[in-house]
Design a protein around this motif. Structure first.
Motif, PDB file in Angstrom:
ATOM      1  N   PRO A   1      -0.489   9.660 -19.589  1.00  0.00           N
ATOM      2  CA  PRO A   1       0.633  10.444 -19.076  1.00  0.00           C
ATOM      3  C   PRO A   1       0.239  11.901 -18.857  1.00  0.00           C
ATOM      4  O   PRO A   1      -0.494  12.487 -19.636  1.00  0.00           O
ATOM      5  CB  PRO A   1       1.678  10.307 -20.181  1.00  0.00           C
ATOM      6  CG  PRO A   1       1.329   9.033 -20.874  1.00  0.00           C
ATOM      7  CD  PRO A   1      -0.164   8.967 -20.833  1.00  0.00           C
TER       8      PRO A   1
ATOM      9  N   LEU B   1       1.822  15.710 -18.261  1.00  0.00           N
ATOM     10  CA  LEU B   1       3.048  16.461 -18.407  1.00  0.00           C
ATOM     11  C   LEU B   1       3.371  17.165 -17.100  1.00  0.00           C
ATOM     12  O   LEU B   1       2.526  17.846 -16.532  1.00  0.00           O
ATOM     13  CB  LEU B   1       2.899  17.485 -19.529  1.00  0.00           C
ATOM     14  CG  LEU B   1       4.198  17.917 -20.198  1.00  0.00           C
ATOM     15  CD1 LEU B   1       4.804  16.738 -20.940  1.00  0.00           C
ATOM     16  CD2 LEU B   1       3.938  19.069 -21.160  1.00  0.00           C
TER      17      LEU B   1
ATOM     18  N   GLN C   1       6.676  13.418 -18.348  1.00  0.00           N
ATOM     19  CA  GLN C   1       5.320  12.888 -18.277  1.00  0.00           C
ATOM     20  C   GLN C   1       5.279  11.844 -17.173  1.00  0.00           C
ATOM     21  O   GLN C   1       6.153  10.985 -17.112  1.00  0.00           O
ATOM     22  CB  GLN C   1       4.927  12.248 -19.609  1.00  0.00           C
ATOM     23  CG  GLN C   1       4.932  13.200 -20.796  1.00  0.00           C
ATOM     24  CD  GLN C   1       4.590  12.460 -22.067  1.00  0.00           C
ATOM     25  OE1 GLN C   1       3.447  12.085 -22.280  1.00  0.00           O
ATOM     26  NE2 GLN C   1       5.580  12.235 -22.918  1.00  0.00           N
TER      27      GLN C   1
ATOM     28  N   THR D   1       0.346   6.051 -24.493  1.00  0.00           N
ATOM     29  CA  THR D   1      -0.514   6.136 -23.321  1.00  0.00           C
ATOM     30  C   THR D   1      -0.567   4.797 -22.614  1.00  0.00           C
ATOM     31  O   THR D   1      -0.359   3.765 -23.234  1.00  0.00           O
ATOM     32  CB  THR D   1      -1.946   6.557 -23.718  1.00  0.00           C
ATOM     33  OG1 THR D   1      -2.764   6.507 -22.551  1.00  0.00           O
ATOM     34  CG2 THR D   1      -2.533   5.612 -24.754  1.00  0.00           C
TER      35      THR D   1
ATOM     36  N   ALA E   1       0.042  17.279 -23.466  1.00  0.00           N
ATOM     37  CA  ALA E   1       1.350  17.365 -24.096  1.00  0.00           C
ATOM     38  C   ALA E   1       1.635  18.745 -24.648  1.00  0.00           C
ATOM     39  O   ALA E   1       2.752  19.023 -25.049  1.00  0.00           O
ATOM     40  CB  ALA E   1       1.432  16.345 -25.230  1.00  0.00           C
TER      41      ALA E   1
ATOM     42  N   ARG F   1       9.038   9.951 -20.170  1.00  0.00           N
ATOM     43  CA  ARG F   1       8.070   9.458 -19.198  1.00  0.00           C
ATOM     44  C   ARG F   1       8.740   8.898 -17.950  1.00  0.00           C
ATOM     45  O   ARG F   1       9.745   8.193 -18.041  1.00  0.00           O
ATOM     46  CB  ARG F   1       7.200   8.369 -19.829  1.00  0.00           C
ATOM     47  CG  ARG F   1       6.139   8.900 -20.771  1.00  0.00           C
ATOM     48  CD  ARG F   1       5.514   7.788 -21.580  1.00  0.00           C
ATOM     49  NE  ARG F   1       6.479   7.202 -22.508  1.00  0.00           N
ATOM     50  CZ  ARG F   1       6.230   6.121 -23.236  1.00  0.00           C
ATOM     51  NH1 ARG F   1       5.081   5.497 -23.123  1.00  0.00           N
ATOM     52  NH2 ARG F   1       7.139   5.660 -24.067  1.00  0.00           N
TER      53      ARG F   1
END
Length: 345
Positions: free
Chosen positions: A35, A37, A43, A68, A82, A157
């Protein structure tokens, strides 16, 4: 599917602050990236939510966690992304729509062209009164009740399925909520769409249009398009799966199957035609073979021969279908009941 006028729009309120999306790669041949950000608010994950074991629509507390989407990634490799910005506090919940823990954006082949839907298959729209440079939403108050913004918890996400991740971003709304953007344009659902794939908001007030995958507005009206029947949902198994709302019957993809109240059961016959047939795929035996049953009494299952020669599976005499736009698993579209659709159990 007639055009439905939107409620009167409120006057623009305070300007929102832009949190632009960071770019992420979109190489379909490579494993999904960790992911990334996006502007400190979301994300981006270049993969469907199902690839990390997530089910439902992002709002359930029991959705499977996943730090992930890349099995080779480590906590150390994810941490820098992050922490690129200071943690953002969770925004207050919007009156128009509760924010969810994750969102999936998918593409769908609709009568007006390729559209963008959420994970449960509902069409996403953009508003001509908004702006993309800079991204800002002017649909608030009563407007947001008719056109609920696509909201997500801060740091949540966004799973991108069939689109470019660098087209996706997020903004802060005047009420503090985090709203997903596509091509810079804030994304909304329409309250008048009752089943996945509906396009009742298309062209409303000459200001609301469905998103194309690149963020552009699809300005074609439904009346100008030829409605074609959806391709059959070819499956090799039917499984009785225990979900949050009880046991449901799902296909190979884990998608919920449905019965149509207007169909005949003795003898079995499908009455889903026209627009109905464009939104609902008949569940058929893959390659004309047999369907394997898991957790379902074989005496309940049979089939009927369709005009195209395929075998549509029946349950207790009722032909089975899958919604063409629904990309979720372990989810029942409750609003479909008003249109005569019942989840198969």
């Amino acid at each position: 599917m007639a055009r439905t006028p939107a409620s009167a729009l409120t006057a623009p309120l305070a300007a929102v602050v832009l949190f632009a999306a960071a770019c992420a790669g979109n190489d379909s041949s490579a494993p999904p990236a960790a992911p990334v950000l996006a502007g400190g608010e979301i994300q981006l994950v270049d993969a469907p939510a199902s690839t990390v074991g997530l089910t439902g629509d992002g709002s359930a507390d029991d959705a499977a966690p996943a730090a992930t989407t890349n099995p080779a990634a480590t906590a150390e490799s994810v941490a820098p992304a992050a922490t690129t910005k200071s943690p953002v506090p969770t925004p207050p919940t919007s009156d128009a729509q509760a924010s969810v823990k994750w969102v999936q954006l998918s593409t769908n082949k609709a009568p007006i062209g390729e559209t963008v839907t959420d994970v449960t298959g509902f069409t996403l729209y953009r508003f001509a009164g908004d702006s993309a440079e800079p991204p800002a939403s002017k649909c608030t108050g009563e407007c947001a009740k008719s056109w609920p913004p696509v909201l997500i918890q801060a740091g949540g996400r966004v799973f991108v399925d069939g689109m470019k991740t660098d087209d996706i971003g997020a903004i802060r709304r005047p009420d503090g909520g985090v709203q997903v953007t596509i091509g810079g344009w804030p994304a909304y659902r329409f309250a008048g769409d009752t089943v996945p794939g509906d396009l009742n908001g298309q062209g409303a007030d000459d200001a609301w249009f469905a998103f194309a995958p690149d963020g552009k507005a699809i300005d074609a009206l439904i009346a100008t398009a030829v409605v074609k029947a959806a391709q059959p949902d070819r499956t090799t198994t039917l499984v009785a799966k225990k979900g949050r709302e009880g046991s449901i019957i799902v296909d190979d993809d884990g998608a919920t199957t449905y019965r149509f109240n207007e169909d005949d059961t003795d003898p079995p016959a499908s009455n889903c035609k026209g627009v109905c047939a464009a939104l609902w795929q008949p569940v058929v035996a893959k390659n004309g073979g047999k369907v394997t049953l898991e957790g379902i009494d074989e005496d309940r299952v049979w089939w009927l021969r369709r005009k195209d020669g395929t075998k549509q599976v029946t349950l207790d005499g009722s032909p089975l279908y899958r919604n063409v736009a629904d990309k979720s698993t372990d989810t029942i579209i409750a609003s479909a009941a008003a249109q005569g659709w019942t989840a198969a159990r």
